[in-house]
Design a protein around this motif. Structure first.
Motif, mmCIF file in Angstrom:
data_model
loop_
_atom_site.group_PDB
_atom_site.id
_atom_site.type_symbol
_atom_site.label_atom_id
_atom_site.label_comp_id
_atom_site.label_asym_id
_atom_site.label_seq_id
_atom_site.Cartn_x
_atom_site.Cartn_y
_atom_site.Cartn_z
ATOM 1 N N UNK A 1 0.840 -1.208 0.000
ATOM 2 C CA UNK A 1 0.000 0.000 0.000
ATOM 3 C C UNK A 1 0.877 1.260 0.000
ATOM 4 N N UNK A 2 2.012 1.201 0.689
ATOM 5 C CA UNK A 2 2.926 2.337 0.694
ATOM 6 C C UNK A 2 3.726 2.423 -0.608
ATOM 7 N N UNK A 3 4.089 1.262 -1.164
ATOM 8 C CA UNK A 3 4.901 1.253 -2.393
ATOM 9 C C UNK A 3 4.087 1.674 -3.613
ATOM 10 N N UNK A 4 2.791 1.314 -3.607
ATOM 11 C CA UNK A 4 1.911 1.592 -4.751
ATOM 12 C C UNK A 4 0.757 2.473 -4.278
ATOM 13 N N UNK A 5 0.971 3.785 -4.259
ATOM 14 C CA UNK A 5 0.017 4.695 -3.593
ATOM 15 C C UNK A 5 -1.374 4.705 -4.212
ATOM 16 N N UNK A 6 -1.506 4.250 -5.465
ATOM 17 C CA UNK A 6 -2.830 4.278 -6.112
ATOM 18 C C UNK A 6 -3.503 2.901 -6.160
ATOM 19 N N UNK A 7 -2.919 1.942 -5.473
ATOM 20 C CA UNK A 7 -3.426 0.565 -5.602
ATOM 21 C C UNK A 7 -4.455 0.212 -4.533
ATOM 22 N N UNK A 8 -5.507 -0.476 -4.983
ATOM 23 C CA UNK A 8 -6.401 -1.205 -4.076
ATOM 24 C C UNK A 8 -5.760 -2.577 -3.890
ATOM 25 N N UNK A 9 -5.693 -3.037 -2.652
ATOM 26 C CA UNK A 9 -4.975 -4.286 -2.384
ATOM 27 C C UNK A 9 -5.896 -5.305 -1.725
ATOM 28 N N UNK A 10 -5.819 -6.542 -2.232
ATOM 29 C CA UNK A 10 -6.538 -7.665 -1.627
ATOM 30 C C UNK A 10 -5.505 -8.485 -0.858
ATOM 31 N N UNK A 11 -5.777 -8.742 0.427
ATOM 32 C CA UNK A 11 -4.873 -9.539 1.261
ATOM 33 C C UNK A 11 -5.579 -10.841 1.630
ATOM 34 N N UNK A 12 -4.975 -11.959 1.246
ATOM 35 C CA UNK A 12 -5.641 -13.266 1.351
ATOM 36 C C UNK A 12 -4.897 -14.159 2.346
ATOM 37 N N UNK A 13 -5.659 -14.887 3.161
ATOM 38 C CA UNK A 13 -5.055 -15.926 3.986
ATOM 39 C C UNK A 13 -6.067 -17.033 4.239
ATOM 40 N N UNK A 14 -5.559 -18.234 4.469
ATOM 41 C CA UNK A 14 -6.424 -19.386 4.746
ATOM 42 C C UNK A 14 -6.862 -19.400 6.212
ATOM 43 N N UNK A 15 -6.180 -18.589 7.042
ATOM 44 C CA UNK A 15 -6.428 -18.596 8.487
ATOM 45 C C UNK A 15 -7.188 -17.353 8.932
ATOM 46 N N UNK A 16 -8.354 -17.568 9.539
ATOM 47 C CA UNK A 16 -9.114 -16.432 10.073
ATOM 48 C C UNK A 16 -8.350 -15.764 11.214
ATOM 49 N N UNK A 17 -7.646 -16.575 12.006
ATOM 50 C CA UNK A 17 -6.806 -16.015 13.087
ATOM 51 C C UNK A 17 -5.801 -15.017 12.526
ATOM 52 N N UNK A 18 -5.148 -15.411 11.434
ATOM 53 C CA UNK A 18 -4.155 -14.517 10.817
ATOM 54 C C UNK A 18 -4.830 -13.237 10.332
#
Length: 321
Positions: free
Chosen positions: A171-188
């Motif tokens: 998000x800091x490197x690409x100031x115009x980007x929408x980012x999706x963050x994926x993980x298999x763990x709900x805890x994470x």
């Protein structure tokens, strides 16, 4: 007074003396300054056979970090405090922290509840793998030279986000980007949500619970980044005790460590723009990747702290595989 009462009183008196005597000796009585406690920590960690694979280099760096953190001192200013005397209540805190690290082989980040990538601080606990990635250095420069214009990146995905650290760096490197963050763990993802909120990025980073791309809404990305689990079964069986405190799901991925990488390579073409880029970190496993995918011919990337730990593919290369 009965004979028993006299005996008990005498015993209590002896016990008091023992306590006093105990406190005249040993680290809590004899170690006075920050310098003393650093020396003690280094020796204790070396004798315990601690392993350093979570961001700090050696016993000295870990002792300095844990002691400065425990005393709420700035992590980058050791010298002015080396000869400072530590009152007894703070000595107890330091002693407990050093014991946790040495006796329980608990990684420093789980003791302090924080980890650092460069200047970025992240909250961590045993629900997530401790942040460490060759991507961190590369994102510092906007993933140059492979991404020529960071401002032109409008959509990116961090696959296997863990604590959310790489999504936040993206998000800091690409100031115009929408980012999706994926993980298999709900805890994470719960930990990632706290870190994303701490950086005020809730509007730009969307969290998705998914096994690979399985539950990711169909869309095209400029940049797909993944630091997936990639430890081979053989290496999992031989891990130092420190790593056993981390979620196993975040480390291992089948016999050759490439189970998830295979899935990502199969699914990525549907999610990558025509001029998009896929980058995957595989640690020391370049030879395994080269053997498993002889037709792939990826570009292997050099980072300041290690060569050939990350490979990149463009959409054309992915389509041909």
């Amino acid at each position: 007074m009965t004979h028993h009462d006299e005996h008990d009183q005498a015993h209590d008196h002896d016990h008091d003396h023992e306590d006093e005597h105990e406190h005249e000796h040993g680290p809590l009585a004899e170690l006075v300054t920050v310098r003393d406690w650093i020396r003690y920590g280094v020796t204790r960690f070396n004798r315990a056979g601690c392993f350093y694979g979570h961001g700090l280099q050696d016993a000295y760096d870990e002792a300095v970090y844990l002691i400065l953190h425990t005393l709420a001192l700035p992590l980058d200013r050791l010298d002015p405090f080396l000869d400072a005397c530590i009152p007894s209540d703070e000595r107890v805190e330091i002693f407990d922290v050093i014991e946790k690290r040495a006796a329980e082989r608990l990684p420093a980040a789980y003791i302090t509840g924080e980890a650092w990538l460069g200047d970025y601080r992240f909250k961590v606990d045993p629900r997530v793998i401790i942040p460490r990635s060759y991507f961190a250095e590369l994102l510092h420069d906007g993933f140059s030279p492979w991404i020529t214009n960071p401002e032109a990146v409008t959509s990116a995905i961090d696959m296997c986000t863990g604590s959310g650290c790489l999504a936040i760096l993206m998000a800091h490197a690409f100031p115009n980007a929408e980012i999706v963050a994926v993980d298999i763990s709900q805890d994470a993802l719960d930990v990632a949500a706290e870190n994303i909120a701490a950086y005020g990025l809730e509007d730009r980073i969307k969290l998705v619970l998914s096994d690979g791309f399985a539950a990711v809404p169909e869309q095209k990305f400029d940049f797909i980044l993944s630091n997936p689990p990639y430890v081979t079964q053989e290496a999992m069986d031989a891990l130092p005790a420190e790593y056993l405190h981390e979620p196993g799901l975040a480390l291992g991925s089948g016999e050759d460590g490439l189970d998830l990488v295979r899935k990502l390579l199969a699914d990525a073409p549907r999610f990558l723009k025509a001029d998009g880029l896929l980058a995957i970190e595989v640690g020391h496993n370049r030879h395994i990747v080269d053997e498993a995918f002889p037709e792939l011919a990826p570009t292997w990337v050099s980072a300041p702290s290690g060569d050939d730990k990350i490979f990149i593919l463009d959409a054309d290369q992915l389509a041909k595989k």
